[in-house]
Design a protein around this motif. Structure first.
Motif, PDB file in Angstrom:
ATOM      1  N   MET A 458      -9.657 -69.884 -81.168  1.00  0.00           N
ATOM      2  CA  MET A 458      -9.783 -71.219 -81.732  1.00  0.00           C
ATOM      3  C   MET A 458      -8.460 -71.909 -82.039  1.00  0.00           C
ATOM      4  O   MET A 458      -8.432 -73.133 -82.197  1.00  0.00           O
ATOM      5  CB  MET A 458     -10.661 -71.174 -82.984  1.00  0.00           C
ATOM      6  CG  MET A 458     -12.109 -70.819 -82.692  1.00  0.00           C
ATOM      7  SD  MET A 458     -13.124 -70.609 -84.185  1.00  0.00           S
ATOM      8  CE  MET A 458     -13.010 -72.225 -84.954  1.00  0.00           C
ATOM      9  N   ASN A 459      -7.380 -71.151 -82.164  1.00  0.00           N
ATOM     10  CA  ASN A 459      -6.080 -71.802 -82.427  1.00  0.00           C
ATOM     11  C   ASN A 459      -4.947 -70.938 -81.895  1.00  0.00           C
ATOM     12  O   ASN A 459      -4.146 -70.384 -82.625  1.00  0.00           O
ATOM     13  CB  ASN A 459      -5.895 -72.087 -83.926  1.00  0.00           C
ATOM     14  CG  ASN A 459      -5.893 -70.819 -84.768  1.00  0.00           C
ATOM     15  OD1 ASN A 459      -6.629 -69.877 -84.491  1.00  0.00           O
ATOM     16  ND2 ASN A 459      -5.068 -70.794 -85.812  1.00  0.00           N
ATOM     17  N   THR A 460      -4.893 -70.873 -80.594  1.00  0.00           N
ATOM     18  CA  THR A 460      -3.893 -70.028 -79.943  1.00  0.00           C
ATOM     19  C   THR A 460      -2.536 -70.722 -79.886  1.00  0.00           C
ATOM     20  O   THR A 460      -2.412 -71.927 -80.146  1.00  0.00           O
ATOM     21  CB  THR A 460      -4.361 -69.670 -78.518  1.00  0.00           C
ATOM     22  OG1 THR A 460      -3.519 -68.665 -77.974  1.00  0.00           O
ATOM     23  CG2 THR A 460      -4.338 -70.894 -77.616  1.00  0.00           C
ATOM     24  N   VAL A 461      -1.517 -69.956 -79.528  1.00  0.00           N
ATOM     25  CA  VAL A 461      -0.180 -70.522 -79.284  1.00  0.00           C
ATOM     26  C   VAL A 461       0.133 -70.408 -77.792  1.00  0.00           C
ATOM     27  O   VAL A 461       0.084 -71.388 -77.061  1.00  0.00           O
ATOM     28  CB  VAL A 461       0.898 -69.811 -80.130  1.00  0.00           C
ATOM     29  CG1 VAL A 461       2.279 -70.426 -79.844  1.00  0.00           C
ATOM     30  CG2 VAL A 461       0.581 -69.957 -81.621  1.00  0.00           C
ATOM     31  N   TYR A 462       0.397 -69.192 -77.324  1.00  0.00           N
ATOM     32  CA  TYR A 462       0.714 -68.986 -75.913  1.00  0.00           C
ATOM     33  C   TYR A 462      -0.418 -68.319 -75.133  1.00  0.00           C
ATOM     34  O   TYR A 462      -0.228 -67.943 -73.975  1.00  0.00           O
ATOM     35  CB  TYR A 462       1.962 -68.113 -75.774  1.00  0.00           C
ATOM     36  CG  TYR A 462       3.230 -68.714 -76.347  1.00  0.00           C
ATOM     37  CD1 TYR A 462       3.636 -69.996 -75.990  1.00  0.00           C
ATOM     38  CD2 TYR A 462       4.029 -67.989 -77.225  1.00  0.00           C
ATOM     39  CE1 TYR A 462       4.799 -70.547 -76.511  1.00  0.00           C
ATOM     40  CE2 TYR A 462       5.207 -68.530 -77.746  1.00  0.00           C
ATOM     41  CZ  TYR A 462       5.577 -69.800 -77.391  1.00  0.00           C
ATOM     42  OH  TYR A 462       6.740 -70.342 -77.891  1.00  0.00           O
ATOM     43  N   GLY A 463      -1.585 -68.144 -75.757  1.00  0.00           N
ATOM     44  CA  GLY A 463      -2.665 -67.438 -75.077  1.00  0.00           C
ATOM     45  C   GLY A 463      -2.470 -65.931 -75.130  1.00  0.00           C
ATOM     46  O   GLY A 463      -2.969 -65.212 -74.250  1.00  0.00           O
ATOM     47  N   GLY A 464      -1.776 -65.438 -76.160  1.00  0.00           N
ATOM     48  CA  GLY A 464      -1.462 -64.022 -76.262  1.00  0.00           C
ATOM     49  C   GLY A 464      -2.678 -63.124 -76.370  1.00  0.00           C
ATOM     50  O   GLY A 464      -2.728 -62.047 -75.764  1.00  0.00           O
ATOM     51  N   PHE A 465      -3.680 -63.567 -77.146  1.00  0.00           N
ATOM     52  CA  PHE A 465      -4.900 -62.767 -77.282  1.00  0.00           C
ATOM     53  C   PHE A 465      -5.612 -62.668 -75.936  1.00  0.00           C
ATOM     54  O   PHE A 465      -6.052 -61.588 -75.514  1.00  0.00           O
ATOM     55  CB  PHE A 465      -5.815 -63.381 -78.341  1.00  0.00           C
ATOM     56  CG  PHE A 465      -7.146 -62.685 -78.484  1.00  0.00           C
ATOM     57  CD1 PHE A 465      -7.212 -61.343 -78.831  1.00  0.00           C
ATOM     58  CD2 PHE A 465      -8.330 -63.373 -78.261  1.00  0.00           C
ATOM     59  CE1 PHE A 465      -8.443 -60.704 -78.961  1.00  0.00           C
ATOM     60  CE2 PHE A 465      -9.559 -62.747 -78.388  1.00  0.00           C
ATOM     61  CZ  PHE A 465      -9.616 -61.404 -78.743  1.00  0.00           C
ATOM     62  N   ALA A 466      -5.734 -63.805 -75.224  1.00  0.00           N
ATOM     63  CA  ALA A 466      -6.379 -63.810 -73.901  1.00  0.00           C
ATOM     64  C   ALA A 466      -5.638 -62.903 -72.931  1.00  0.00           C
ATOM     65  O   ALA A 466      -6.251 -62.185 -72.133  1.00  0.00           O
ATOM     66  CB  ALA A 466      -6.450 -65.238 -73.359  1.00  0.00           C
ATOM     67  N   ALA A 467      -4.314 -62.923 -72.986  1.00  0.00           N
ATOM     68  CA  ALA A 467      -3.524 -62.074 -72.090  1.00  0.00           C
ATOM     69  C   ALA A 467      -3.730 -60.595 -72.403  1.00  0.00           C
ATOM     70  O   ALA A 467      -3.762 -59.757 -71.500  1.00  0.00           O
ATOM     71  CB  ALA A 467      -2.047 -62.433 -72.211  1.00  0.00           C
ATOM     72  N   HIS A 518     -12.499 -66.132 -82.218  1.00  0.00           N
ATOM     73  CA  HIS A 518     -11.325 -65.539 -82.846  1.00  0.00           C
ATOM     74  C   HIS A 518     -10.445 -66.642 -83.399  1.00  0.00           C
ATOM     75  O   HIS A 518     -10.224 -67.665 -82.747  1.00  0.00           O
ATOM     76  CB  HIS A 518     -10.522 -64.716 -81.831  1.00  0.00           C
ATOM     77  CG  HIS A 518      -9.195 -64.273 -82.368  1.00  0.00           C
ATOM     78  ND1 HIS A 518      -8.019 -64.933 -82.086  1.00  0.00           N
ATOM     79  CD2 HIS A 518      -8.863 -63.248 -83.201  1.00  0.00           C
ATOM     80  CE1 HIS A 518      -7.015 -64.330 -82.707  1.00  0.00           C
ATOM     81  NE2 HIS A 518      -7.496 -63.306 -83.383  1.00  0.00           N
ATOM     82  N   LEU A 519      -9.975 -66.467 -84.629  1.00  0.00           N
ATOM     83  CA  LEU A 519      -9.041 -67.434 -85.183  1.00  0.00           C
ATOM     84  C   LEU A 519      -7.969 -66.720 -85.984  1.00  0.00           C
ATOM     85  O   LEU A 519      -8.226 -65.697 -86.631  1.00  0.00           O
ATOM     86  CB  LEU A 519      -9.742 -68.484 -86.040  1.00  0.00           C
ATOM     87  CG  LEU A 519     -10.607 -68.052 -87.213  1.00  0.00           C
ATOM     88  CD1 LEU A 519     -10.666 -69.169 -88.245  1.00  0.00           C
ATOM     89  CD2 LEU A 519     -12.023 -67.759 -86.746  1.00  0.00           C
ATOM     90  N   ASP A 520      -6.782 -67.250 -85.912  1.00  0.00           N
ATOM     91  CA  ASP A 520      -5.614 -66.659 -86.552  1.00  0.00           C
ATOM     92  C   ASP A 520      -4.974 -67.685 -87.480  1.00  0.00           C
ATOM     93  O   ASP A 520      -4.308 -68.606 -87.020  1.00  0.00           O
ATOM     94  CB  ASP A 520      -4.621 -66.195 -85.471  1.00  0.00           C
ATOM     95  CG  ASP A 520      -3.338 -65.635 -86.055  1.00  0.00           C
ATOM     96  OD1 ASP A 520      -3.330 -65.268 -87.243  1.00  0.00           O
ATOM     97  OD2 ASP A 520      -2.336 -65.555 -85.318  1.00  0.00           O
ATOM     98  N   SER A 521      -5.233 -67.554 -88.777  1.00  0.00           N
ATOM     99  CA  SER A 521      -4.657 -68.446 -89.802  1.00  0.00           C
ATOM    100  C   SER A 521      -5.016 -69.912 -89.574  1.00  0.00           C
ATOM    101  O   SER A 521      -4.235 -70.810 -89.882  1.00  0.00           O
ATOM    102  CB  SER A 521      -3.122 -68.284 -89.856  1.00  0.00           C
ATOM    103  OG  SER A 521      -2.776 -66.945 -90.126  1.00  0.00           O
ATOM    104  N   LEU A 522      -6.210 -70.150 -89.058  1.00  0.00           N
ATOM    105  CA  LEU A 522      -6.649 -71.530 -88.826  1.00  0.00           C
ATOM    106  C   LEU A 522      -6.782 -72.301 -90.133  1.00  0.00           C
ATOM    107  O   LEU A 522      -6.356 -73.458 -90.230  1.00  0.00           O
ATOM    108  CB  LEU A 522      -7.986 -71.531 -88.083  1.00  0.00           C
ATOM    109  CG  LEU A 522      -8.656 -72.895 -87.880  1.00  0.00           C
ATOM    110  CD1 LEU A 522      -7.800 -73.768 -86.969  1.00  0.00           C
ATOM    111  CD2 LEU A 522     -10.043 -72.753 -87.293  1.00  0.00           C
TER     112      LEU A 522
END
Length: 601
Positions: A458-467, A518-522
């Motif tokens: 839900m709030n990615t930066v570089y797509g690290g989780f997807a990678a 998935h969300l990271d500090s949203l």
């Protein structure tokens, strides 16, 4: 001495007062020392008590006490059964408020705060957990997407057919009656880059039930299937139920929520978009989002008009004229005919900026000026001009990028446009997410299995989780906030997909379309703008029953999130992060499967 009245007066004799005055000073000094001693001893006593009281609440100056946010749990009511397919920002109930010109009523029109629903969207009667991938590509439960209209209207084209309790997807389409496999085989012959990893990302405008995108998954191409909420009822919902990436959208008056120069290929199979009307503004938007060297594929009118015009309720002269207009328009945008066979025509966007240098004077369409950022794509109006790729993006052209899967690990040229962005920053981010993903799989064993297919970060930066989960049987929709640093071009350059979005509003999808959010500090980033309650209600809307949410958040917000989640009928547990730090926790939540029990919200 001269007084205020301006007259001089004689000074009195002060000699008789000297001794008494000295005595008075000594007495006053002694009294002041006495009072000072009393005050000082009382001050010490009070300060000692204050220090003692504060020491009870502050354990260490390095970790100041911050009380976690507390929110009282509220049980949300159920929405009425007619809201089972509620899409707040593309709601047919509100279409009449907007104009029909260029189908603007199909664009995003979110309800004002006073009209926002605060209820839980129910599943249809008889809803079942979706069939798992890859079987889901060919069949889904009828009760999960109970629409007979599309079955009756498109059965002759082999889009889908109802068989008992299921919808079956034979892989047919308007322009591929022999099946999507044979259709893509022909396309692959015309575009060899599909085979060797050159072409990785694609967009399908007017996607039907997304059979084209579904077939390309086996060929290593990740496709965003795009369709509006229209009279075909639920094209995007069928796509997502099958486990194929899709999003609600229409090319109308606003830019699509994607950055410029991002997709390797765009496709339209008789998608009924009037490409040459309104000054070719729809085709200009395809040009904007297609990267230099990218391909635009068209099948259907007016391609192959000499053999097909009789079935199109038109004349051969009209179709010839349409084809010539289309060809002229594409040429003016620096497209060149790449290949054509039977019903498929392929054009390629120029990767050489010398073509754009010829666009000058009164030529139409003109170049866009610098007043509008090419990547600005959140409620940004379409403009009748050509977005010229910047010369420094030459390494982002198709053919210059590494082939898939190598391009996932290589830092794209556009990372240098991001503050703090660099090859080392990307490498560090990837390493971080590999560790996190490994930890997530311990917390949620379903991650990495066929139980989880459709995933949203839900709030990615570089797509690290997807990678980090690229080898798992899932796909990830990478969302970048429209208020955050623009990192979405880097995500596309890596061969991943995503969209811009503002989480103060509803996402462009149907209910029950994602297995994992998935969300990271949203909430740390957006709580000053977006009401936490509405964000979580939206998460509940798009999450499938028995689906999961991995919420990585500051300890300040975790308890409040868990409290609201309880009102959503979620079960949550609080877990440590991979490094066990106290300032951050991971909530592992699962949505309950329930059925509507009343007819009022």
């Amino acid at each position: 001495m001269k007084h205020k009245d301006g007259k001089y007066h004689a000074q009195p004799d002060k000699s008789f007062k000297v001794v008494p005055a000295t005595l008075l000073v000594l007495v006053l000094c002694g009294f002041s020392f006495y009072l000072g001693g009393i005050f000082y001893s009382e001050k010490n006593r009070l300060e000692g008590k204050i220090v003692q009281d504060v020491s009870k609440t502050v354990s260490s100056p390095k970790e100041p006490a911050v009380s976690p946010l507390q929110i009282k749990s509220v049980a949300f009511p159920e929405c009425t059964a007619d809201y089972q397919d509620y899409t707040p920002c593309t709601d047919p109930r509100r279409w009449r408020k907007y104009g029909t010109h260029r189908l603007t009523f199909l664009e995003r029109h979110c309800p004002p705060m006073s009209e926002r629903k605060q209820c839980l969207v129910p599943p249809p009667d008889g809803y079942k957990p979706p069939i798992r991938w890859p079987k889901s590509r060919d069949e889904c439960w009828y009760r999960n997407v109970p629409y007979n209209w599309i079955n009756k209207q498109k059965s002759n084209q082999n889009w889908l057919r109802k068989q008992g309790e299921k919808f079956m997807f034979p892989g047919g389409g308007t322009m591929f009656p022999r099946g999507v496999g044979a259709y893509v085989d022909l396309m692959q012959d015309l575009i060899p880059g599909i085979k060797d990893g050159t072409v990785r990302t694609a967009i399908d405008t007017g996607c039907g039930v997304a059979s084209w995108g579904g077939d390309l998954l086996d060929r290593g191409v990740l496709t965003v299937s795009l369709a509006p909420r229209d009279n075909h009822e639920a094209q995007v919902q069928f796509a997502l139920e099958r486990g194929i990436p899709a999003i609600l959208g229409v090319i109308s008056t606003q830019r699509l929520p994607f950055p410029s120069n991002s997709f390797d290929m765009a496709h339209c199979s008789r998608c009924l978009i009037p490409w040459t009307e309104f000054g070719g503004i729809y085709l200009l938007e395809v040009h904007r989002i297609l990267r230099p060297g990218g391909f635009w594929v068209l099948s259907g009118p007016p391609v192959n008009y000499k053999n097909r015009w009789r079935g199109w309720n038109t004349t051969v002269e009209e179709q010839k004229s349409d084809y010539e207009k289309l060809q002229d328009l594409l040429t003016s945008m620096c497209f060149k005919m790449y290949a054509q066979k039977d019903d498929i025509a392929v054009w390629q966007k120029s990767s050489d900026n010398s073509c754009y240098n010829k666009i000058a004077g009164d030529v139409y369409p003109p170049k866009c000026d610098d007043s509008l950022e090419p990547d600005s794509a959140w409620y940004t109006p379409l403009r009748p001009c050509v977005v010229v790729p910047k010369p420094e993006l030459k390494k982002s052209a198709l053919g210059s990028l590494p082939k898939w899967p190598e391009r996932l690990q290589v830092a794209p040229q556009r990372i240098s446009n991001i503050p703090g962005g660099s090859a080392s920053a990307l490498k560090h981010d990837d390493s971080k997410w590999k560790v996190r993903a490994k930890h997530y799989k311990k917390l949620l064993p379903a991650l990495g299995t066929d139980e989880i297919r459709n995933v949203m970060d839900m709030n990615t930066v570089y797509g690290g989780f997807a990678a980090a989960v690229i080898d798992d049987p899932l796909w990830v929709m990478n969302v970048v906030s429209s208020y955050a640093t623009n990192t979405l071009p880097v995500i596309y350059d890596r061969g991943l997909i995503g969209a811009y979005h503002d989480w103060c509003e509803a996402f462009s999808t149907y209910p029950r379309t994602y297995d994992l959010l998935h969300l990271d500090s949203l909430f740390t980033a957006e709580s000053h703008r977006c009401d936490m309650k509405y964000v979580l209600l939206e998460m509940d809307r798009i999450l499938r029953p028995k689906g999961y949410a991995l919420i990585r958040e500051s300890s300040y917000f975790v308890d409040a999130i868990a409290s609201i989640a309880k009102g959503l009928r979620w079960s949550c547990r609080k877990e440590d992060t991979e490094y066990g730090v106290t300032k951050e926790k991971v909530l592992v939540c699962q949505k309950k499967l329930w059925y509507s029990s009343n007819n009022s919200s």
